[in-house]
Every structure is written in structure tokens, then in C-alpha cells.
Design a protein around this motif. Structure first.
Motif, PDB file in Angstrom:
ATOM      1  N   THR A  50      38.877  -3.740  53.299  1.00 57.24           N
ATOM      2  CA  THR A  50      39.444  -4.552  52.218  1.00 57.24           C
ATOM      3  C   THR A  50      39.644  -6.004  52.643  1.00 57.24           C
ATOM      4  N   ALA A  51      38.973  -6.418  53.711  1.00 57.35           N
ATOM      5  CA  ALA A  51      39.134  -7.778  54.233  1.00 57.35           C
ATOM      6  C   ALA A  51      38.243  -8.757  53.473  1.00 57.35           C
ATOM      7  N   ILE A  52      38.576  -8.989  52.227  1.00 53.59           N
ATOM      8  CA  ILE A  52      37.779  -9.897  51.392  1.00 53.59           C
ATOM      9  C   ILE A  52      38.473 -11.235  51.208  1.00 53.59           C
ATOM     10  N   GLY A  53      39.609 -11.420  51.866  1.00 54.13           N
ATOM     11  CA  GLY A  53      40.321 -12.688  51.767  1.00 54.13           C
ATOM     12  C   GLY A  53      41.224 -12.767  50.552  1.00 54.13           C
ATOM     13  N   LEU A  54      41.791 -13.950  50.334  1.00 52.55           N
ATOM     14  CA  LEU A  54      42.702 -14.182  49.219  1.00 52.55           C
ATOM     15  C   LEU A  54      41.930 -14.702  48.012  1.00 52.55           C
ATOM     16  N   ARG A  55      42.585 -14.745  46.856  1.00 51.26           N
ATOM     17  CA  ARG A  55      41.949 -15.197  45.625  1.00 51.26           C
ATOM     18  C   ARG A  55      42.952 -16.018  44.807  1.00 51.26           C
ATOM     19  N   SER A  56      42.399 -16.858  43.919  1.00 55.68           N
ATOM     20  CA  SER A  56      43.246 -17.557  42.961  1.00 55.68           C
ATOM     21  C   SER A  56      43.778 -16.544  41.951  1.00 55.68           C
ATOM     22  N   ARG A  57      44.804 -16.940  41.210  1.00 57.27           N
ATOM     23  CA  ARG A  57      45.504 -16.005  40.328  1.00 57.27           C
ATOM     24  C   ARG A  57      44.569 -15.320  39.332  1.00 57.27           C
TER      25      ARG A  57
END
Length: 660
Positions: A498-505
Motif C-alpha cells: 500500500t506504499a503509494i504515497g499521499l494524495r490531495s483531498r
């Protein structure tokens, strides 16, 4: 639907250098055909015949289950008419008729009615981009005899499996580990970091496997391997998070439900294409009910419906609801009852059938349905798998969206994470979150703060799997039983899938769906569905995973978010008039076998095999802790029992699949 197997050699075959190895090919430049016994390991996937092809670089094998074009014209491996390309293929291209017509308009000709030939010609015309035109499920290998390269691809969601081993001399691939492992030079060792993943996830997230050097080609990926360059670098051609051609924001929200309804029916009609009889796996829920209703509407005769239940018809037995719906649709109903003893008795064989350790206790029920279908001569079975994943069927998934958005809306929460992670804070927040008399808002925020403070979740990732109800259970238990091989594992390896990074809202909902697809859907639901069906020669088809349907829903929700509308809100609303109101309003039940009895029975009967098994020998389990595991942890609570069951399943799998 079939089983595929093959080997691509970097060097071309040299008959003289192999003369001493009893290879009877002294007058040819071809590698010998794969031995029949190697292909027959996949005969359960393809009981209708086997085929072989070899040349100076490849050895392809195929076990066929005849579904489209039952004649010999659909035999595989199949060569293109000009002899340049050869394919071994497992799957169904549902839109093969439309693609055939398009290719014919471009001047191509066909000599069969099979979707295999359509796939082959599509690759000839469109190259690697052919996969983007396919609606269906597939795993295949195409060898280009002129360019000396092989192209391997897997369908978007991963409905069909493809395992491989790549080294400096050869690429070996197969539909199942049972067929691949005997082709390896030596038995591979267990990968400790993936064992650790398995004990948390209850399955092995792709592209990993439990065996060192063995991998899965990930869903929605393809790869070209040239014998001269000899580099193996799979590339994604599709992701549920990144669907193309977004629908304009001005789309009228009133058009959403009709569009979904039409896409659902189109997907069901596509999956009904078959030259053999099609049946339906039916529970009392919305997903399979929708498929049954729309399938029977578009099928020329009464369909066979198969449902599962338990002795005494306990409250979670859904046979009555399933029968009521099926009979109202004019279907022929078959009931399958699953006694506890049957699960315990069948457990070793079930482990072999699954090919990988998948600790989903529902596996036995999922196997029983295609088994019953096979007994009735049904070779194709429609399933509701995918409905929960596409339409927000799991509470922890919507909670993930809401929590990650809350963290962006209130960045001050993260600053409190250091204090929130203390033992005392975690205990306090847990009590508040579960205190029955607390205000709902207070309970909600207590739960949020507890998850934020959990020290296991990497800070650079979206919060996701820590919200799953079973994921965090093994953390404390591992320390009680792990052996030497597990002591050096880093804390972050668990979260690689699940290491896909962060995302905008606004991008968080699609990212969460992607993590669900990439883990639970592909490696648990689809892997299990494929193996239990193919073990008895039954092809499972999943209309909810139609590419056009998924892309439509993802594009619509990009502008009209639906995760906060309630469980399966769009699906329920779109099916008004298709299913009875009592079905649409029925809460999700899911598959609910008598888990405590099943798992306790398995641990009680087979637990002693852990005492001197492979897990102890490889250092996964400490030898002096096995008795503690069986007598204490397994009887402590559900978490302990499930943890013990996963270890026992892993041990049984190694002995029956790897070491066999």
C-alpha cells in the motif's frame, strides 16, 4: 479458460550440447516439447485437452477448458496464420465479436471462431496496446518468432493468475505454483518478509509470493522480454486510480443512475457469451441478486442457481432468501449444505486447491459452489465478486477515505501523534471509542485519534490497512512465537503493498479504491475464486469487474463523490425495479460460515504438524513456542485462533504444494 505454462530460454537450443542429456532432438534446432507430465499438473484447469509448442527459444504448454469455439480450431498453443506469432492463453475476451469485426474491417482474416485467435490477431495489428482494447479476464504469453521476444500480460483486475521465475538463463511462467515449482532447478526458500505480510493480510499481496525468486505478474501489467536484451521490467498499462477520459464536471447527476444501470446490464450480457451452459452463484445479497436478475433476463432458458447453507439453517444461512429470489426469476435452484466436519476433513485438499495460502475461512464455501455446478455439468459460473470493491461495500474502506481527508482538513491532528501513540493514550482512546454511553461525535473522534496515534502506520502513506479489523491483531502475537528468521524484519515491509504515497483531498477516494483493488480484491478474492473454480474445471466470471463499468463509476465519482452516501448507495438506487425492495434494503451479510467451529476443528486435528515442520526448520516459528501457540494463543480469543490457523495453513501449504 485454461492453464498455461512455459519457458523462454535466453540462448537458442544447441542440439549437440544436449546430446548427453538424453534429448532426442539431434536433427533439430528446437528445444524439446515440455513433458506431458508438466502440463498435466494443470489438467484440472483444462480437462478438455493439452497442447505443446517449442522452437529454438521457447517451450509453451497449454491445458484447455473449452468455452468458446469447442472445435479443434481453438486448440492451443495457437500459431498465427503467417506463422510469426504463437500464443498460450488463459481467459476470456468477452468483446471478441466486436474486435473480430473491427479487425476484419482492417483486412484481417480468421479461420476459427475462438477468442484466442482474436487475441493473436489483435496483437499482430495493435502490438502491446491490444490489452487496452480487451474486455475480459486473461493471462497470456505471445512469442514473436521474428523479433525473438515474448510479451506477457495480465488483465486489469487480476482475475487470471500468472506466476514467474526470471534469471540470467530463462523465464519460467505458469498459471499456478503447483506447475511452476517442478520446473525450477531447486526448491525455493521461504521469504521471511512475505511470511510476515501473509500473517497480517491473510493472503500474499502481489507481486510477491512466499518463495524467494518467484513472483506474480501484477494485475494490469505487461512485459516484453527480448532474448538479446534480456531485461524483465513489467509496466502498468491500467490502474483503477487513473482511468482515462474523465467525464466533464457538468455531467447531470440525474444521469448517474441510468448510466450505471445500463453499464451493469451490458457487463452481464458480455459475460453470458459462451458456447456452454452458464450458471449463477447466488446468495441473499444485492451483488449476486443483480447478476441473477439481469442474467436470467438475457438468457434464453432457465438458469441454474447455486447457494450455500449450514445444518440447522442458522440465522446467517441465506438459502431461503436466495431461493425466493431465484424462483421468482424462474431459475433452477441447487442448495449446498456445509457441515463443520466436512470442512475439517477436506482442509488438506482445500490447501492444495488454493495453490497459495489464503486464510479466508470462506474458501470452503467458495469451493462448494463450483463443485456443485460441475456436478450439474455447468462449466461457467457468474459471481458477484467485485460489487463490494466497486461500490463501497466495506466500512473500513470508507473510513479510510474519511480519516485521510480529516487529517488534511485538520493538520493539527498530526502534531499530536507523538502523544497519541503512548500506551496510556491508546488505552484511553480505545475505551472512549467503545464506551456505549459516550456521544457519537466523541466516540468518532476518539477512534480517529487512536488510529492516528498508532505507531505502526508509516507517516508517508495514506492510512488504510491499520483500519482493517484483523490487520493489527498479529503485532502482539508475533513476539510470542517468532523464530530467528523473523527477528531482523523491518517495520515498514508490511506496508509495501500500500506504499503509494499521499494524495490531495479530492484524489483520496480513488487512491483508497486502488489500494483495495491491489490487495484484497486481487490477492484474496480473485485468487481464491480462480483456484476453487478451476480446481473442478469451472470458469468463474465477474460482471462487476468489467472494465467499462469500473471506468464509468470511477469517472462519475471523480465529480460526484459517493463514499459518504451510505453503503452501495449508487448500486442500490440504480437497481430499483430490477430487484425487490426487500433485497435492496437488506443489510450486507457477507459469507458467514461457523468460523469458530471450523478453525478450532482444523487446529485441533492438524496442529501437531507445526511441531517439527518447515516453519520451525526455517526459523519462522521458535520450536519451543509451538506448544504455547496451540495450547494458549489458539484458545485465547478469535485473534489468537485465526493467527494459529494462518500458521497451520502455511505449514500445510508448504508440505503439500512446495515440498510435494
Amino acid at each position: 479458460m485454461c492453464g498455461i505454462i512455459g519457458r523462454i530460454h535466453k540462448r537458442s537450443f544447441d542440439a549437440s550440447s544436449n546430446a548427453s542429456n538424453d534429448v532426442h532432438t539431434s536433427h533439430t534446432s528446437h528445444w524439446p516439447a515440455l513433458p506431458e507430465k508438466d502440463i498435466l499438473r494443470l489438467s484440472h484447469r483444462g480437462p478438455d485437452g493439452i497442447g505443446q509448442y517449442s522452437d529454438e527459444h521457447i517451450q509453451f504448454g497449454h491445458a484447455r477448458l473449452s468455452i468458446i469455439d469447442l472445435s479443434d480450431a481453438g486448440h492451443q498453443p495457437m500459431l498465427s496464420q503467417d506463422g510469426r506469432y504463437v500464443v498460450t492463453y488463459n481467459g476470456e475476451i468477452y468483446n471478441h465479436l466486436e474486435l473480430r469485426s473491427e479487425l476484419e474491417s482492417l483486412g484481417e482474416t480468421f479461420i476459427s471462431h475462438s477468442d484466442t485467435e482474436v487475441l493473436l490477431v489483435a496483437y499482430k495489428v495493435w502490438g502491446n496496446n491490444c490489452v487496452k482494447r480487451f474486455r475480459g479476464m486473461f493471462a497470456f504469453a505471445i512469442w514473436d518468432r521474428q523479433e525473438k521476444l515474448v510479451y506477457l500480460a495480465r488483465d486489469r483486475c487480476g482475475e487470471k493468475p500468472l506466476f514467474y521465475h526470471f534469471d540470467q538463463q530463462s523465464l519460467i511462467f505458469a498459471s499456478e505454483l503447483k506447475a511452476l515449482i517442478p520446473l525450477l532447478d531447486k526448491r525455493p526458500e521461504l521469504d521471511s518478509s512475505v511470511v510476515d505480510m501473509y500473517l497480517h493480510y491473510q493472503y500474499v499481496p502481489e507481486p510477491y509470493t512466499l518463495l524467494q525468486g518467484v513472483h506474480k505478474l501484477a494485475a494490469g501489467h505487461s512485459v516484453s522480454l527480448h532474448v538479446k536484451q534480456w531485461t524483465f521490467d513489467p509496466q502498468a498499462y491500467w490502474s483503477v486510480e487513473n482511468v482515462i477520459d474523465p467525464i466533464p464536471s457538468s455531467t447531470d447527476s440525474k444521469l448517474i443512475l441510468p448510466a450505471i444501470r445500463d453499464a451493469l446490464e451490458d457487463a452481464v450480457k458480455m459475460t453470458l457469451r459462451s458456447d456452454v451452459q452458464v450458471g449463477v452463484a447466488l446468495s441473499g445479497g444485492i451483488d449476486s441478486g443483480m447478476i441473477a436478475a439481469l442474467a436470467q433476463k438475457n438468457y434464453p432458458e432457465p438458469m441454474h442457481a447455486f447457494c450455500v447453507g449450514y445444518p440447522g439453517r442458522p440465522a446467517y444461512d441465506e438459502r431461503a432468501q436466495a431461493r425466493t429470489l431465484a424462483e421468482s426469476l424462474g431459475m433452477i435452484v441447487h442448495e449446498v449444505e456445509l457441515p463443520v466436519d466436512s470442512f475439517v476433513d477436506f482442509f488438506p485438499e482445500l490447501v492444495t486447491v488454493m495453490d497459495e495460502p489464503i486464510a479466508d475461512p470462506a474458501a470452503f464455501g467458495h469451493y462448494a459452489v463450483p463443485r456443485a455446478a460441475a456436478d450439474q455439468g455447468i462449466k461457467v459460473l457468474l459471481s458477484g465478486i467485485g460489487g463490494d470493491e466497486v461500490f463501497w461495500g466495506y466500512p473500513y474502506v470508507t473510513q479510510s477515505v474519511e480519516l485521510n481527508q480529516q487529517l488534511l482538513d485538520h493538520p493539527s491532528i498530526k502534531f499530536a501523534a507523538q502523544w497519541l501513540g503512548s500506551t496510556s493514550a491508546q488505552l484511553f482512546l480505545n475505551k472512549v471509542a467503545h464506551y456505549p454511553h459516550a456521544h457519537p461525535t466523541i466516540k468518532k473522534w476518539a477512534a480517529i485519534l487512536q488510529k492516528v496515534g498508532d505507531t505502526h502506520n508509516p507517516s508517508e502513506q495514506l492510512m488504510y490497512y491499520m483500519l482493517h479489523p484483523d490487520f493489527d491483531g498479529p503485532f502482539a502475537l508475533k513476539a510470542e512465537v517468532y523464530g530467528s528468521a523473523m527477528h531482523s524484519l523491518g517495520p515498514d515491509s508490511l506496508f509495501k503493498p500500500t506504499a503509494i504515497g499521499l494524495r490531495s483531498r479530492e484524489k483520496i477516494p480513488a487512491a483508497v479504491i486502488r489500494m483495495l483493488f491491489d490487495t484484497w480484491l486481487t490477492s484474496n478474492c480473485l485468487s481464491l475464486g480462480d483456484r476453487v473454480g478451476m480446481a473442478v474445471g469451472v470458469e468463474t466470471r465477474m460482471p462487476f469487474l468489467d472494465a467499462k463499468l469500473i471506468e464509468l463509476v470511477m469517472q462519475l465519482r471523480a465529480n460526484h463523490p459517493d463514499h459518504a452516501l451510505g453503503q452501495k448507495a449508487w448500486l442500490r438506487a440504480a437497481l430499483k425495479g430490477v430487484l425487490p425492495d426487500e433485497v435492496l434494503s437488506r443489510p450486507k451479510a457477507g459469507f458467514q460460515p461457523p468460523l469458530q467451529e471450523w478453525l478450532s476443528g482444523v487446529v485441533g486435528r492438524y496442529g501437531e504438524m507445526l511441531s517439527n515442520g518447515q516453519l520451525v526448520h526455517s526459523g519462522v516459528l521458535a520450536a519451543d513456542k509451538v506448544a504455547h501457540l496451540l495450547e494458549n494463543i489458539a484458545k485465547r480469543n478469535w485473534t489468537g485462533l485465526f493467527f494459529t490457523y494462518k500458521l497451520l495453513l502455511l505449514e500445510m501449504w508448504y508440505q503439500r504444494v512446495v515440498a510435494r
